[in-house]
Design an enzyme around this catalytic site. Structure first.
Site, PDB file in Angstrom:
ATOM      1  N   CYS A 169       0.654  -1.140  -0.073  1.00  0.00           N
ATOM      2  CA  CYS A 169      -0.089  -0.015  -0.090  1.00  0.00           C
ATOM      3  C   CYS A 169       0.778   1.236   0.073  1.00  0.00           C
ATOM      4  O   CYS A 169       0.343   2.451  -0.236  1.00  0.00           O
ATOM      5  CB  CYS A 169      -1.028   0.113   1.250  1.00  0.00           C
ATOM      6  N   PHE A 220      -9.606  -5.618   0.035  1.00  0.00           N
ATOM      7  CA  PHE A 220      -9.134  -5.540  -1.120  1.00  0.00           C
ATOM      8  C   PHE A 220      -9.960  -5.502  -2.315  1.00  0.00           C
ATOM      9  O   PHE A 220     -10.623  -6.328  -2.593  1.00  0.00           O
ATOM     10  CB  PHE A 220      -7.698  -6.172  -1.198  1.00  0.00           C
ATOM     11  N   HIS A 309      -4.087   7.555   2.243  1.00  0.00           N
ATOM     12  CA  HIS A 309      -4.466   6.171   1.819  1.00  0.00           C
ATOM     13  C   HIS A 309      -5.531   5.333   2.875  1.00  0.00           C
ATOM     14  O   HIS A 309      -5.116   5.146   4.093  1.00  0.00           O
ATOM     15  CB  HIS A 309      -3.231   5.352   1.847  1.00  0.00           C
ATOM     16  N   ASN A 342      -9.879  -1.030  -0.649  1.00  0.00           N
ATOM     17  CA  ASN A 342      -8.559  -0.614  -0.492  1.00  0.00           C
ATOM     18  C   ASN A 342      -7.685  -1.417  -1.650  1.00  0.00           C
ATOM     19  O   ASN A 342      -7.773  -2.509  -1.797  1.00  0.00           O
ATOM     20  CB  ASN A 342      -7.928  -1.285   0.681  1.00  0.00           C
TER      21      ASN A 342
END
Ligand SMILES: CC(C)(COP(=O)(O)OP(=O)(O)OC[C@H]1O[C@@H](n2cnc3c(N)ncnc32)[C@H](O)[C@@H]1OP(=O)(O)O)[C@@H](O)C(=O)NCCC(=O)NCCSC(=O)CC(=O)O
Length: 397
Positions: A169, A220, A309, A342
């Site tokens: 990430c 994810f 993020h 994500n």
């Protein structure tokens, strides 16, 4: 050949460098076509992995999905693709070759869709790109995705390529920082940053005692983001969307086991400890103070714009709390988390694009001049970049 006098070398060096700061000159994003509603995911996942009997794990995934702040995610791995590769559901089967075969084509192709949009946004031809930085956690071959992307886009054979693998990430944050260095140290450089992540490499069925996988299955998603970075924009075609004023990387001491990724014969496995939101939350303010001190700019956190993020809803909550941020300050990050999940290193590029969209659509009551990008990944690594928006650069588009 005689040696040049020291003064001449210094002048050559100065001439090689850009005058102004690096800036984001174009942004593009792309996702695979298959969209999965978060509410439907537990049923889907346990059905396609033939794991309906693991009722406790399904209930846990359902609870995490409900609390994830995610509404939907996009995925390259479809039910048809899974039917053609049934061993993808078994972490212990030797399925890495088949996964890499698929990813080697799909990862650069998705990046090409995002990059084509970034190049159109930038306004100059792809052949004028001088450098390419490609980040993915799916890379396992050479020549790798950067080489393929350069071919797909018709980049010049002299383009200078750098491949970042397994940064997870923080890959997007690292790529942007490297792009800043390249653009500022090479007059006229135009750097294409491409991050492309598909979760296929890390998809397998649930197992008792393997809660990292359950968390990952809830978080994810797949996506690709691309950015063009360059200094000294050539108007009227080039516009600096975000100037890159300062960049740093920090490693949280004693946290190396808290986020990890490993490629095994059955695909990629990862570990994400439940301490991650607290560890990141406890470290961000120091990074921010150091960054603004280095710049000599005094900053109140609520006077900035934010591109954090969105690793997970709890990470955003912790950061909001420790920095006492007003409601809505992390709206771009929360929106991207909700709409896409994500997408690992790619996600911050989506957040930058969302910030720009919100500015253009005048969704925010204020339009701060200064802002911050922060990304987190294995290490635990924190990437911090201070951004500056030149007056009218975003609102006027
Ligand atoms: C998972 C959450 C949405 C859960 O929301 P809440 O914390 O509000 O809810 P909660 O405390 O009731 O927890 C719900 C359930 O999630 C479980 N849970 C929480 N964290 C977990 C973890 N790290 N691993 C496995 N399970 C976990 C809890 O045990 C609980 O199980 P039960 O219900 O059985 O009691 C949140 O904790 C979150 O956003 N966590 C951050 C996720 C994260 O670390 N992301 C970074 C990804 S890595 C990254 O971004 C970088 C990279 O990959 O490189």
């Amino acid at each position: 050949m005689g040696s040049a006098p020291a003064a001449a070398v210094g002048e050559i060096r100065r001439a090689q460098r850009a005058d102004g700061p690096a800036a984001v000159l174009g942004i593009g994003t792309a996702n695979p076509p298959t969209c999965m509603a978060q509410d439907d995911y537990p049923d889907y996942y346990f059905r396609v992995t033939n794991s309906e009997h693991l009722t406790d794990l399904k209930a846990k995934l359902t609870r995490i999905c409900k609390k994830s702040g995610i509404k939907q995610r996009f995925m390259h791995l479809t039910e048809d693709l899974l039917a053609a590769n049934p061993d993808f559901t078994d972490r212990t089967s030797a399925s890495l070759d088949a996964r890499v075969d698929i990813a080697s084509a799909a990862v650069p192709e998705l990046a090409a869709s995002a990059a084509a949009k970034a190049i159109a946004d930038w306004g100059r031809p792809a052949t004028e790109i001088t450098h390419l930085i490609f980040s993915t956690y799916s890379g396992a071959r050479a020549p790798s995705a950067d080489r393929r992307l350069a071919s797909l886009l018709g980049l010049s054979p002299t383009v200078s390529r750098t491949m970042l693998n397994l940064h997870g990430c923080y890959g997007g944050g690292r790529s942007l920082q490297l792009a800043k260095e390249l653009a500022e140290n090479n007059r006229g450089a135009r750097v294409l940053v491409a991050c492309s992540e598909i979760t296929l490499i890390a998809f397998y069925g649930p197992e008792d005692g393997c809660l990292d996988n359950i968390l990952g299955q809830a978080l994810f998603g797949d996506g690709s983001g691309a950015v063009i970075v360059g200094a000294d924009p050539v108007g009227p075609v080039e516009r600096p969307l975000f100037e890159m004023a300062f960049a740093s990387q920090t490693t949280i001491p004693g946290s190396e086991d808290d986020i990890s990724m490993e490629i095994n014969k059955g695909g990629m496995e990862y570990h994400i400890s439940n301490k991650v939101p607290r560890l990141i939350g406890g470290s961000v303010e120091r990074c921010l103070i150091d960054a603004f001190d280095a710049l000599g700019v005094s900053a109140k956190w609520n006077d900035l714009f934010w591109a954090i993020h969105p690793g997970g809803r709890a990470i955003l909550d912790h950061i909001e709390e420790v920095l006492s941020l007003d409601d809505g300050k992390l709206a771009a990050s929360r929106h991207v988390l909700s709409e896409f999940g994500n997408m690992s290193g790619t996600t911050v590029i989506f957040v930058l694009d969302e910030l720009r969209r919100r500015r253009v659509a005048k969704l925010e009551s204020e339009a701060p001049e200064w802002g911050v990008v922060m990304a987190f990944g294995p290490g635990i690594t924190i990437e911090t970049m201070v951004l500056h928006t030149p007056a009218g650069s975003l609102e006027g588009n």
